[in-house]
Design an enzyme around this catalytic site. Structure first.
Site, mmCIF file in Angstrom:
data_model
loop_
_atom_site.group_PDB
_atom_site.id
_atom_site.type_symbol
_atom_site.label_atom_id
_atom_site.label_comp_id
_atom_site.label_asym_id
_atom_site.label_seq_id
_atom_site.Cartn_x
_atom_site.Cartn_y
_atom_site.Cartn_z
ATOM 1 N N TRP A 181 -4.830 -0.070 6.759
ATOM 2 C CA TRP A 181 -5.892 0.616 6.032
ATOM 3 C C TRP A 181 -7.150 -0.233 6.156
ATOM 4 O O TRP A 181 -7.113 -1.437 5.937
ATOM 5 C CB TRP A 181 -5.556 0.799 4.542
ATOM 6 C CG TRP A 181 -6.764 1.310 3.807
ATOM 7 C CD1 TRP A 181 -7.306 2.566 3.891
ATOM 8 C CD2 TRP A 181 -7.638 0.552 2.964
ATOM 9 N NE1 TRP A 181 -8.457 2.628 3.139
ATOM 10 C CE2 TRP A 181 -8.683 1.421 2.563
ATOM 11 C CE3 TRP A 181 -7.639 -0.767 2.499
ATOM 12 C CZ2 TRP A 181 -9.723 1.015 1.729
ATOM 13 C CZ3 TRP A 181 -8.670 -1.183 1.665
ATOM 14 C CH2 TRP A 181 -9.697 -0.294 1.277
ATOM 15 N N GLU A 222 -3.166 4.669 7.116
ATOM 16 C CA GLU A 222 -3.541 5.299 5.838
ATOM 17 C C GLU A 222 -4.962 5.861 5.875
ATOM 18 O O GLU A 222 -5.894 5.189 6.300
ATOM 19 C CB GLU A 222 -3.428 4.244 4.723
ATOM 20 C CG GLU A 222 -3.823 4.739 3.337
ATOM 21 C CD GLU A 222 -3.615 3.673 2.254
ATOM 22 O OE1 GLU A 222 -3.367 2.494 2.607
ATOM 23 O OE2 GLU A 222 -3.697 4.025 1.067
ATOM 24 N N ASP A 255 -1.936 8.342 0.632
ATOM 25 C CA ASP A 255 -2.061 7.742 -0.704
ATOM 26 C C ASP A 255 -2.603 8.865 -1.577
ATOM 27 O O ASP A 255 -3.652 9.450 -1.255
ATOM 28 C CB ASP A 255 -3.042 6.559 -0.610
ATOM 29 C CG ASP A 255 -3.309 5.875 -1.941
ATOM 30 O OD1 ASP A 255 -3.595 6.600 -2.916
ATOM 31 O OD2 ASP A 255 -3.267 4.633 -2.001
ATOM 32 N N HIS A 258 -6.291 9.347 -2.471
ATOM 33 C CA HIS A 258 -7.271 9.370 -1.387
ATOM 34 C C HIS A 258 -7.719 10.746 -0.934
ATOM 35 O O HIS A 258 -8.109 10.938 0.211
ATOM 36 C CB HIS A 258 -6.723 8.599 -0.183
ATOM 37 C CG HIS A 258 -6.650 7.133 -0.415
ATOM 38 N ND1 HIS A 258 -6.409 6.227 0.580
ATOM 39 C CD2 HIS A 258 -6.800 6.411 -1.556
ATOM 40 C CE1 HIS A 258 -6.404 4.994 0.082
ATOM 41 N NE2 HIS A 258 -6.630 5.090 -1.216
ATOM 42 N N ASP A 290 -10.041 7.734 -6.926
ATOM 43 C CA ASP A 290 -9.002 6.790 -6.507
ATOM 44 C C ASP A 290 -8.997 5.558 -7.407
ATOM 45 O O ASP A 290 -9.365 4.465 -7.000
ATOM 46 C CB ASP A 290 -9.285 6.385 -5.047
ATOM 47 C CG ASP A 290 -8.308 5.358 -4.512
ATOM 48 O OD1 ASP A 290 -7.123 5.445 -4.845
ATOM 49 O OD2 ASP A 290 -8.739 4.465 -3.754
ATOM 50 N N ASP A 322 1.329 1.828 -4.998
ATOM 51 C CA ASP A 322 0.033 1.187 -4.755
ATOM 52 C C ASP A 322 -0.912 1.481 -5.912
ATOM 53 O O ASP A 322 -1.547 2.533 -5.940
ATOM 54 C CB ASP A 322 -0.572 1.688 -3.426
ATOM 55 C CG ASP A 322 -1.953 1.086 -3.179
ATOM 56 O OD1 ASP A 322 -2.269 0.054 -3.786
ATOM 57 O OD2 ASP A 322 -2.724 1.665 -2.375
HETATM 58 C C1 RNT Z 1 -7.122 1.338 -0.737
HETATM 59 C C2 RNT Z 1 -5.783 1.666 -0.185
HETATM 60 C C3 RNT Z 1 -4.926 0.486 0.173
HETATM 61 C C4 RNT Z 1 -4.988 -0.634 -0.838
HETATM 62 C C5 RNT Z 1 -3.947 -1.711 -0.657
HETATM 63 C C6 RNT Z 1 -4.244 -2.939 -1.440
HETATM 64 O O1 RNT Z 1 -7.786 2.420 -1.226
HETATM 65 O O2 RNT Z 1 -5.093 2.499 -1.062
HETATM 66 O O3 RNT Z 1 -3.635 0.910 0.402
HETATM 67 O O4 RNT Z 1 -4.873 -0.153 -2.149
HETATM 68 O O5 RNT Z 1 -3.774 -1.966 0.671
HETATM 69 ZN ZN ZN Z 2 -3.049 2.924 -0.650
#
Ligand code: RNT
Ligand code: ZN
Length: 413
Positions: A181, A222, A255, A258, A290, A322
């Site tokens: 990410w 991601e 996620d 997101h 987020d 997360d």
């Molecule tokens: C950030 C992403 C990512 C982080 C972690 C710490 O918006 O969600 O995954 O939260 O890698």
């Molecule tokens: Zn994440």
């Protein structure tokens, strides 16, 4: 008859086998994020958290050394059921006294203590390169930067991390999921959208050109719609990451913080499962944005779990947590969130899925609604308690957290 026995009978009458559900859940592996314990700070530099993500709150007792973080993780894991993996970020490298290397040069040896930790507890490790909180993030960009020095630095970081991920898999004997990410993007309207994306693509191509064992290392990518200070344009958008993952045999990672607030990950899982062998999730809770709040036993968490179960995809979905809340006891945040992921999965396993599908296919949406509503008040709690009993963790955990807090966390300087 015990409460569980009664619940078992009630579920049996609607065609659900609680024993099977319990057995299935005890086999599920949840990858627990290490970064809840120290507000995403890590040990490799003194920079504050940056990259469009933010922790808020200053609850006392935060772990600030590897020893403290490991101790806290142990406490949290001891109160969480199911199989676990530990999810690390590159910024959690542990250096010897007087030693330090930058992120483009980290090696498996810098994670030796984490590997020992995992082996002693018989758990696997997952990994993440850290593309934030670092001076080489220039103008908010890493792998998409027009500055070749910046881009090269982060390409080397990516390669270094794949080697570390492979070492984790070899050392622990458990495949390692490594998630990419990057926070790259712009606060305001850019003039060139394809330039950064084409550089990001070229950077990923280069990182992934190094040889690694694809049966042991699963690379996930991601997406994100926006971040704090990155409101107008995100290089690694949903379209970019999904297309790149499918075209290159990577695993897409969603996620659930997101996406636009009315979009839901629960509705996306089935589509991805039809085009990708594996799907990865960061389970979190966005409040308006987020915001990475602790996962609750709420509608969307349950709906995500139901999709995994209904698609019979427990062995195809990498489930990781997360979130990072610094305003409450961090151990409690860990336990509450991860337990809720497990709880939602049990709830989903206790659905008479095939019955419900039959109602849908026969067009009887009236009966489908009635039955789904009925299920909400089925004696789920009694099955959950029985599951916890069999896993050897007590339903009540606040007193254990409080005791640990006063003995260990409150005396930290
Ligand atoms: C950030 C992403 C990512 C982080 C972690 C710490 O918006 O969600 O995954 O939260 O890698
Ligand atoms: Zn994440």
């Amino acid at each position: 008859m015990s409460r569980y026995e009664e619940a078992r009978k009630i579920y049996e009458s609607i065609g659900v086998d609680t024993e099977k559900a319990i057995e299935k859940l005890s086999d599920v592996c949840i990858s627990v994020h290490c970064w809840q314990g120290d507000d995403v700070i890590g040990f490799d530099n003194k920079e504050g958290l940056s990259g469009g993500i933010q922790t808020t709150g200053n609850y006392p007792g935060k772990a600030s050394t590897p020893e403290e973080l490991m101790q806290d993780i142990d406490k949290a894991l001891s109160l969480i059921p199911c199989k676990k993996k530990l999810n690390l970020h590159a910024s959690y490298a542990i250096f010897e006294e007087g030693e330090w290397v930058d992120r483009d040069s980290i090696k498996p040896k810098h994670f030796k203590k984490w590997v020992e930790f995992a082996k002693e507890r018989n758990i696997g490790l997952d990994f993440n390169p850290t593309y934030f909180s670092h001076p080489m993030v220039k103008n908010g960009l890493t792998l998409s930067s027009p500055d070749e020095d910046v881009r090269r630095f982060w390409i080397e970081h990516g390669k270094a991390c794949i080697r570390i991920a492979e070492s984790f898999a070899n050392e622990t004997g458990v495949p390692c999921v490594i998630n990419f990410w990057t926070p790259d993007g712009y606060k305001d309207i850019p003039a060139d959208r394809i330039g950064p994306r084409s550089r990001f693509k070229a950077s990923l191509d280069e990182i992934l050109s190094i040889p690694y064992d694809k049966s042991k290392v699963f690379v996930t990518l991601e997406s994100k719609v926006f971040g704090i200070g990155v409101e107008s344009y995100t290089v690694g958008s949903a379209e970019f990451t999904l297309s790149y993952s499918i075209a290159n045999g990577l695993t897409p990672l969603m996620d659930n913080g997101h996406y636009h607030p009315t979009e839901v990950v629960s509705d996306k899982i089935s589509s991805l499962l039809l085009f990708s062998d594996k799907v990865a999730l960061h389970v979190t809770r966005g409040v308006r944005w987020d915001s990475d709040h602790v996962v609750l036993f709420d509608d969307e968490t349950r709906e995500i779990a139901k999709e995994i179960i209904r698609c019979d995809a427990l062995d195809r979905v990498f489930i990781a947590t997360d979130y990072f809340d610094a305003s409450i006891n961090r151990i409690s945040a860990w336990i509450t969130g991860v337990r809720n992921v497990a709880k939602a999965l049990l709830y989903a396993l206790l659905e008479p899925s095939s019955e419900l599908k039959k109602l849908q296919d026969s067009g009887d949406m009236t009966a489908l609604m009635v039955m789904q509503e009925e299920l909400k008040t089925a004696p789920f709690g009694d099955v959950w308690q029985e599951f916890l009993r069999r896993e050897g963790v007590s339903p009540e955990y606040l007193s254990a957290v409080r005791e640990y807090e006063s003995k260990i966390m409150e005396v930290r300087v």
